[in-house]
Design an enzyme around this catalytic site. Sequence first.
Site, PDB file in Angstrom:
ATOM      1  N   GLU A  26       0.805  -1.219   0.000  1.00  0.00           N
ATOM      2  CA  GLU A  26       0.000   0.000   0.000  1.00  0.00           C
ATOM      3  C   GLU A  26       0.843   1.276   0.000  1.00  0.00           C
ATOM      4  O   GLU A  26       0.329   2.362   0.251  1.00  0.00           O
ATOM      5  CB  GLU A  26      -0.939  -0.002   1.210  1.00  0.00           C
ATOM      6  CG  GLU A  26      -1.964  -1.118   1.184  1.00  0.00           C
ATOM      7  CD  GLU A  26      -2.931  -1.025   2.349  1.00  0.00           C
ATOM      8  OE1 GLU A  26      -3.830  -0.165   2.295  1.00  0.00           O
ATOM      9  OE2 GLU A  26      -2.779  -1.798   3.303  1.00  0.00           O
ATOM     10  N   SER A 159      -6.667  -1.986   1.500  1.00  0.00           N
ATOM     11  CA  SER A 159      -6.987  -1.366   0.211  1.00  0.00           C
ATOM     12  C   SER A 159      -7.561  -2.369  -0.787  1.00  0.00           C
ATOM     13  O   SER A 159      -7.436  -2.191  -2.000  1.00  0.00           O
ATOM     14  CB  SER A 159      -5.753  -0.688  -0.394  1.00  0.00           C
ATOM     15  OG  SER A 159      -5.374   0.436   0.367  1.00  0.00           O
ATOM     16  N   TYR A 225      -9.575   4.262  -5.261  1.00  0.00           N
ATOM     17  CA  TYR A 225      -8.518   5.241  -5.490  1.00  0.00           C
ATOM     18  C   TYR A 225      -8.443   5.821  -6.903  1.00  0.00           C
ATOM     19  O   TYR A 225      -7.760   6.814  -7.123  1.00  0.00           O
ATOM     20  CB  TYR A 225      -7.155   4.612  -5.159  1.00  0.00           C
ATOM     21  CG  TYR A 225      -7.067   4.120  -3.745  1.00  0.00           C
ATOM     22  CD1 TYR A 225      -7.103   5.010  -2.669  1.00  0.00           C
ATOM     23  CD2 TYR A 225      -6.959   2.767  -3.461  1.00  0.00           C
ATOM     24  CE1 TYR A 225      -7.036   4.565  -1.364  1.00  0.00           C
ATOM     25  CE2 TYR A 225      -6.878   2.308  -2.154  1.00  0.00           C
ATOM     26  CZ  TYR A 225      -6.917   3.212  -1.115  1.00  0.00           C
ATOM     27  OH  TYR A 225      -6.853   2.774   0.173  1.00  0.00           O
ATOM     28  N   ARG A 264     -11.581   3.690  10.862  1.00  0.00           N
ATOM     29  CA  ARG A 264     -12.735   3.598   9.964  1.00  0.00           C
ATOM     30  C   ARG A 264     -13.258   2.178  10.010  1.00  0.00           C
ATOM     31  O   ARG A 264     -12.496   1.222   9.884  1.00  0.00           O
ATOM     32  CB  ARG A 264     -12.325   3.954   8.533  1.00  0.00           C
ATOM     33  CG  ARG A 264     -13.512   4.287   7.631  1.00  0.00           C
ATOM     34  CD  ARG A 264     -13.122   4.314   6.155  1.00  0.00           C
ATOM     35  NE  ARG A 264     -12.929   2.977   5.631  1.00  0.00           N
ATOM     36  CZ  ARG A 264     -11.845   2.579   4.970  1.00  0.00           C
ATOM     37  NH1 ARG A 264     -10.831   3.392   4.779  1.00  0.00           N
ATOM     38  NH2 ARG A 264     -11.773   1.339   4.507  1.00  0.00           N
ATOM     39  N   ASP A 266     -15.814  -0.697   8.464  1.00  0.00           N
ATOM     40  CA  ASP A 266     -16.547  -1.080   7.257  1.00  0.00           C
ATOM     41  C   ASP A 266     -17.639  -2.075   7.613  1.00  0.00           C
ATOM     42  O   ASP A 266     -17.379  -3.071   8.318  1.00  0.00           O
ATOM     43  CB  ASP A 266     -15.594  -1.677   6.225  1.00  0.00           C
ATOM     44  CG  ASP A 266     -14.562  -0.672   5.734  1.00  0.00           C
ATOM     45  OD1 ASP A 266     -14.842   0.537   5.808  1.00  0.00           O
ATOM     46  OD2 ASP A 266     -13.484  -1.086   5.276  1.00  0.00           O
ATOM     47  N   GLU A 279     -14.475  -5.079   8.846  1.00  0.00           N
ATOM     48  CA  GLU A 279     -13.147  -4.860   9.412  1.00  0.00           C
ATOM     49  C   GLU A 279     -13.057  -3.450   9.974  1.00  0.00           C
ATOM     50  O   GLU A 279     -13.928  -2.601   9.735  1.00  0.00           O
ATOM     51  CB  GLU A 279     -12.059  -5.072   8.356  1.00  0.00           C
ATOM     52  CG  GLU A 279     -12.171  -4.139   7.159  1.00  0.00           C
ATOM     53  CD  GLU A 279     -11.104  -4.440   6.112  1.00  0.00           C
ATOM     54  OE1 GLU A 279      -9.951  -4.017   6.325  1.00  0.00           O
ATOM     55  OE2 GLU A 279     -11.418  -5.084   5.096  1.00  0.00           O
ATOM     56  N   ASN A 281     -10.219  -0.323  10.082  1.00  0.00           N
ATOM     57  CA  ASN A 281      -8.965   0.216   9.555  1.00  0.00           C
ATOM     58  C   ASN A 281      -8.424   1.236  10.541  1.00  0.00           C
ATOM     59  O   ASN A 281      -9.051   2.268  10.789  1.00  0.00           O
ATOM     60  CB  ASN A 281      -9.194   0.879   8.201  1.00  0.00           C
ATOM     61  CG  ASN A 281      -9.689  -0.102   7.159  1.00  0.00           C
ATOM     62  OD1 ASN A 281      -8.912  -0.729   6.470  1.00  0.00           O
ATOM     63  ND2 ASN A 281     -11.013  -0.244   7.058  1.00  0.00           N
ATOM     64  N   GLY A 285      -7.048   5.693   4.748  1.00  0.00           N
ATOM     65  CA  GLY A 285      -6.508   6.595   3.732  1.00  0.00           C
ATOM     66  C   GLY A 285      -6.924   8.031   3.967  1.00  0.00           C
ATOM     67  O   GLY A 285      -8.003   8.319   4.500  1.00  0.00           O
TER      68      GLY A 285
END
Length: 314
Positions: A26, A159, A225, A264, A266, A279, A281, A285
């Site tokens: 990443e 990612s 992205y 974050r 999800d 999950e 994070n 990002g």
Amino acid sequence: MSYRVSEEQALALGRVAVVYGGNSAERPVSLKSGEAVLQALLRAGVDAFGIDLFGPDGALNPIAQLSEHRIDRVFLILHGRGGEDGTLQGLLEMMNLPYTGSGVSASAIGMDKLRSKQLFVGANLPTPPFVVLETGDDLNRCEVELDYPMMIKPAHEGSSIGMHKVRNRAELTAAWEDACQYDSCVIAEQWITGSEFTVAVLNNKALPAIRLETPHDFYDFDAKYQANDTRYMFDNELSAEQQEDLHTLSEKAFKALGCKDWARVDVMQDAAGQFYLLEVNTAPGMTDHSLVPMAAKEAGISFEQLVVEIVSEA
């Protein structure tokens, strides 16, 4: 006028090293995140500078890089292994350098999708059923215990790298073989048909949830992205009660992992309205396509305010 810290705040924050780059898969995303964070801190009047950990050719010694500067605190914005998995967090603690985000334990668990799901199950938090794929025999077991379609995931990548939606045995085999190139630990997860949400949590409180819409099979690397056709919806078509449930579930996941400062979460929602944790994070990002800045903006928090609030908690 853009947000700026006071002279007193700037002095209290001291000299901030934005540490980004690294040597994980990443790295390209981390470079973009780090540059965005660095420029926002500078615009806010913070004494900040960047450190591309390991350097562009991967040859630099990270301990030497961190030791050659006067650093009062670190804004840690590496993604993936080596930066988001507790490794660098442990080094910074040994060097007595305050850093942003979660500590060693929460970072390690958050980076490990298998251990995260095991923790969710132990904490009685909903997560899709899953099977660990270690050998070819596990593909047979996975077909017995799960239904198609499924999601195949390397356990320690972010990612959406190495992730595949599979609909039959041939796709399952190919996806498993591909995911094994990224990780020795691969999981098959029951596909949840429904809406996908992401919820940023800042200092234990959920920010407005974002519903993700993409023409791709799922919110993959390109959708995250590169694509311009991904839609980020704040009119989530949820009732007030459902929104509260989603925020509460995300905050519970944040606390269950022992996260700090920001993260974050999800989440999927099935056709019956049930939410499932995917999950957490711990170093999300921070690019121009990233979700945490979007959620913060919806809550009335500018990008500059967001990065200052995060680094203030280091």
